[in-house]
Design a protein around this motif. Structure first.
Motif, PDB file in Angstrom:
ATOM      1  N   PRO A 149      15.957  20.091  10.400  1.00  0.00           N
ATOM      2  CA  PRO A 149      15.819  21.191  11.307  1.00  0.00           C
ATOM      3  C   PRO A 149      16.968  22.192  11.207  1.00  0.00           C
ATOM      4  O   PRO A 149      17.826  21.789  10.970  1.00  0.00           O
ATOM      5  N   GLY A 150      16.879  23.638  11.629  1.00  0.00           N
ATOM      6  CA  GLY A 150      17.700  24.356  11.697  1.00  0.00           C
ATOM      7  C   GLY A 150      18.707  23.848  12.949  1.00  0.00           C
ATOM      8  O   GLY A 150      18.566  23.007  13.795  1.00  0.00           O
ATOM      9  N   PRO A 151      20.086  24.648  12.905  1.00  0.00           N
ATOM     10  CA  PRO A 151      21.046  24.324  13.903  1.00  0.00           C
ATOM     11  C   PRO A 151      20.293  24.383  15.437  1.00  0.00           C
ATOM     12  O   PRO A 151      19.792  25.548  15.510  1.00  0.00           O
ATOM     13  N   ALA A 152      20.620  23.757  16.202  1.00  0.00           N
ATOM     14  CA  ALA A 152      20.339  23.687  17.626  1.00  0.00           C
ATOM     15  C   ALA A 152      21.518  24.594  18.361  1.00  0.00           C
ATOM     16  O   ALA A 152      22.541  24.467  17.664  1.00  0.00           O
ATOM     17  N   PRO A 153      21.550  25.271  19.422  1.00  0.00           N
ATOM     18  CA  PRO A 153      22.390  25.651  20.270  1.00  0.00           C
ATOM     19  C   PRO A 153      23.516  24.472  20.647  1.00  0.00           C
ATOM     20  O   PRO A 153      22.971  23.376  20.861  1.00  0.00           O
ATOM     21  N   ALA A 154      24.629  24.898  20.661  1.00  0.00           N
ATOM     22  CA  ALA A 154      25.699  23.947  21.296  1.00  0.00           C
ATOM     23  C   ALA A 154      25.406  23.505  22.789  1.00  0.00           C
ATOM     24  O   ALA A 154      24.765  24.460  23.488  1.00  0.00           O
ATOM     25  N   THR A 155      25.577  22.465  23.226  1.00  0.00           N
ATOM     26  CA  THR A 155      25.312  21.923  24.358  1.00  0.00           C
ATOM     27  C   THR A 155      26.531  22.231  25.558  1.00  0.00           C
ATOM     28  O   THR A 155      27.602  22.029  24.926  1.00  0.00           O
ATOM     29  N   PRO A 156      26.249  22.160  26.918  1.00  0.00           N
ATOM     30  CA  PRO A 156      27.434  22.041  27.954  1.00  0.00           C
ATOM     31  C   PRO A 156      28.142  20.900  27.564  1.00  0.00           C
ATOM     32  O   PRO A 156      29.532  20.962  27.528  1.00  0.00           O
ATOM     33  N   TYR A 157      27.518  19.881  27.503  1.00  0.00           N
ATOM     34  CA  TYR A 157      28.363  18.331  27.280  1.00  0.00           C
ATOM     35  C   TYR A 157      29.232  18.451  25.951  1.00  0.00           C
ATOM     36  O   TYR A 157      30.177  18.043  26.025  1.00  0.00           O
ATOM     37  N   SER A 158      28.583  18.958  24.831  1.00  0.00           N
ATOM     38  CA  SER A 158      29.712  19.586  23.747  1.00  0.00           C
ATOM     39  C   SER A 158      31.052  20.185  23.994  1.00  0.00           C
ATOM     40  O   SER A 158      31.609  19.880  23.287  1.00  0.00           O
ATOM     41  N   VAL A 159      30.810  20.956  25.119  1.00  0.00           N
ATOM     42  CA  VAL A 159      31.976  21.866  25.325  1.00  0.00           C
ATOM     43  C   VAL A 159      32.813  21.080  26.493  1.00  0.00           C
ATOM     44  O   VAL A 159      33.882  21.054  26.382  1.00  0.00           O
ATOM     45  N   LEU A 160      32.035  20.682  27.557  1.00  0.00           N
ATOM     46  CA  LEU A 160      32.818  20.202  28.819  1.00  0.00           C
ATOM     47  C   LEU A 160      33.069  18.686  28.685  1.00  0.00           C
ATOM     48  O   LEU A 160      33.994  18.276  29.386  1.00  0.00           O
ATOM     49  N   GLY A 161      32.332  17.919  27.910  1.00  0.00           N
ATOM     50  CA  GLY A 161      32.898  16.578  27.710  1.00  0.00           C
ATOM     51  C   GLY A 161      32.375  15.609  28.908  1.00  0.00           C
ATOM     52  O   GLY A 161      31.262  15.992  29.710  1.00  0.00           O
ATOM     53  N   GLU A 201      23.019  14.672  22.982  1.00  0.00           N
ATOM     54  CA  GLU A 201      24.341  15.079  23.696  1.00  0.00           C
ATOM     55  C   GLU A 201      25.090  16.382  23.251  1.00  0.00           C
ATOM     56  O   GLU A 201      25.500  17.411  24.122  1.00  0.00           O
ATOM     57  N   SER A 202      25.031  16.388  22.066  1.00  0.00           N
ATOM     58  CA  SER A 202      25.919  17.543  21.168  1.00  0.00           C
ATOM     59  C   SER A 202      25.085  18.538  20.599  1.00  0.00           C
ATOM     60  O   SER A 202      25.844  19.353  20.039  1.00  0.00           O
ATOM     61  N   GLY A 203      23.927  18.239  20.714  1.00  0.00           N
ATOM     62  CA  GLY A 203      22.982  19.105  19.866  1.00  0.00           C
ATOM     63  C   GLY A 203      22.777  19.144  18.456  1.00  0.00           C
ATOM     64  O   GLY A 203      23.180  20.151  17.776  1.00  0.00           O
ATOM     65  N   MET A 204      22.925  17.943  17.797  1.00  0.00           N
ATOM     66  CA  MET A 204      22.902  17.857  16.559  1.00  0.00           C
ATOM     67  C   MET A 204      21.781  16.921  16.263  1.00  0.00           C
ATOM     68  O   MET A 204      21.255  15.934  16.925  1.00  0.00           O
ATOM     69  N   THR A 205      21.346  16.969  14.834  1.00  0.00           N
ATOM     70  CA  THR A 205      20.341  16.284  14.051  1.00  0.00           C
ATOM     71  C   THR A 205      21.265  14.990  13.414  1.00  0.00           C
ATOM     72  O   THR A 205      22.000  15.062  13.345  1.00  0.00           O
TER      73      THR A 205
END
Length: 515
Positions: free
Chosen positions: A447-459, A406-410
């Protein structure tokens, strides 16, 4: 008066087939939801009862939907009541109440389908259930634990949609696809509905395939941080560090930690208990070992401060500096009633890199907003001590991985009585090992950081949209029900009439009286 729909023998056959299809959905829902759901069962679980609703009056659809969901959730009574120790009224509300809501969603679907509006009927059903799931996540103390989305945790191309919509998008897709299939045979214009449903499904799967074609689960971005998970189920209880059992357990962990080559080691939740006087017995040896091994050690424990007990995690930094403390914010009602919840998050710099990592504890990962907030604060990974109940290790671990997608995190989760598990920002399992009486461990390169996801911004935009659409679809259903004299629709509506004496479906017409 309306003409009889079916002769008596036809009514019996129709009733029998309705019962069989309702029972089939109950069985499929039992396998497609729950603690160890089958992903493919979830794709067809509601289809039989939706087929009933698409050809039935609203009241028949309501009864069939209520019975189907209730039958599918029967196996969860013991888990909710005995394992989670939820009060019986809450268990009844969660199971019986949601069964009634499922029946109401089926009734609205039947009423609108009877108005020859198959697209609206499809949207009404899936958006209604998205609204129910989202409302449960907002009002119950278990966050987004209760969702059909986790059934697709291993179906990675499907799962990627949560990076846009949160778990609600998976539920919308699952039920929307089945509703479209159910209403398709009786739709006046089948091609647009079929094309629309196929296009949505293709877009979702295409998005998932493209997203998964990105960075692999191995180390990327130059971090190269090695993370280990370590746990034992013996003793499967929290023991005071000052007692004999506590000193023995701490010594065993110290010996195992000394064998690991890792930059970070994550240990389980509530491993030991300490107060102000006895905390140095634990903090001293762990701080010393962390500095000697250049390893950050994250341990879950019970901290007693006067009358307050907190379910905490202490991170002992690799440079020997002051430990970072985090207190669990979301406690299990009943089971953790004697603990005081925490109020603050905890973000630290990643050892050996410029990245940032966050701390959560077990049930905290049932709440999407908590992980979203960590992502907004710049964290690219979340480390979580945990402790599973018997039988829920799969679902609870996969829920944590869904939070990462959802939020682009390990997500790195180290439970007792469960599965040591780490997954990347795309839901791919990087390491796992089942715990047991002896020590179990799993090691991965972060892993290295992944890009932020739309869900992490829009909720939770889709969850709120479902709540907004709910009254609209219910009003449409009520209008159709009134127009059809209590049936599923008005003039020329296809009413459920399953003719057991024929190979196909026999659709009788409920003709409205002419003026």
């Amino acid at each position: 008066m309306n003409s009889p729909l079916l002769p008596r023998g036809g009514r019996r056959r129709s009733f029998l087939l309705t019962g069989l299809l309702t029972g089939l959905s109950a069985v499929l829902l039992a396998f497609g939801t729950g603690l160890t759901p089958s992903w493919w069962c979830a794709w067809i679980a509601a289809l039989p009862v939706l087929a009933v609703a698409a050809r039935s009056r609203a009241r028949t659809a309501f009864a069939a939907g209520t019975v189907a969901w209730l039958g599918g959730q029967t196996s969860m009574w013991g888990y909710y009541g005995d394992t989670l120790e939820l009060p019986p009224p809450l268990v009844a509300t969660l199971i019986v109440g949601t069964s009634v809501l499922f029946g109401l969603a089926l009734a609205a679907f039947a009423a609108i389908a009877g108005q020859a509006r198959p697209v609206l009927a499809t949207l009404a059903f899936c958006s209604s259930w998205v609204a129910v799931e989202f409302a449960v996540s907002l009002t119950m103390p278990h966050g987004a634990w209760w969702s059909m989305a986790y059934s697709q945790a291993d179906a990675l191309p499907v799962l990627q949609i949560v990076s846009l919509t949160g778990p609600w998008g998976v539920t919308f897709l699952l039920l929307g696809t089945q509703a479209a299939l159910a209403v398709l045979p009786s739709a006046g214009r089948r091609a647009p509905l079929a094309a629309g449903a196929a296009a949505v499904l293709a877009l979702v799967l295409g998005y998932g395939v493209v997203r998964l074609a990105g960075p692999a689960g191995a180390a990327t971005g130059g971090l190269g941080t090695r993370v280990a998970l370590l746990a034992t189920d013996e003793p499967n209880d929290t023991v005071p560090v000052a007692g004999r059992a506590g000193r023995k357990l701490l010594a065993r962990y110290l010996a195992e930690l000394a064998k690991l080559e890792a930059d970070v080691v994550v240990l389980p939740e509530n491993t030991l208990a300490a107060d102000r006087a006895t905390l140095p017995l634990l903090a001293g040896p762990l701080s010393k070992l962390a500095a000697e091994r250049h390893t950050t050690i994250l341990l879950g424990l019970t901290l007693v401060d006067g009358e307050q007990r907190r379910n905490s995690a202490l991170a002992f930094p690799a440079d020997g500096s002051r430990p970072v403390r985090y207190d669990k914010r979301h406690l299990i009602p009943g089971v953790e009633a004697d603990y005081t919840p925490g109020r603050a998050d905890a973000v630290a710099f990643m050892p050996g890199s410029g990245g940032r990592w966050a701390i959560a504890i077990c049930k905290d990962l049932d709440f999407p907003w908590l992980v979203r907030d960590y992502r907004r604060r710049g964290a690219s990974a979340v480390f979580a001590p945990a402790w599973d109940f018997q039988g829920d290790e799969w679902i609870h671990g996969r829920m944590a991985l869904v939070r990462g997608v959802e939020s682009g995190m390990t997500v790195v989760r180290a439970p007792r009585a469960g599965i040591l598990l780490a997954g990347d920002a795309y839901g791919r399992v990087l390491a796992q090992a089942r715990t047991g009486p002896g020590f179990a461990s799993a090691v991965l390169t972060l892993p290295g950081p992944a890009p932020a996801t739309p869900y992490s911004v829009l909720g939770d935009w889709l969850g709120w949209a479902g709540l907004l659409l709910l009254p609209v679809t219910l009003l449409a259903g009520l209008r159709g029900s009134r127009g059809g004299g209590g049936g599923a629709g008005g003039s020329g509506q296809a009413v459920g009439s399953f003719d057991g004496g024929r190979a196909g479906l026999h659709l009788a017409r409920d003709r409205a009286p002419r003026p």
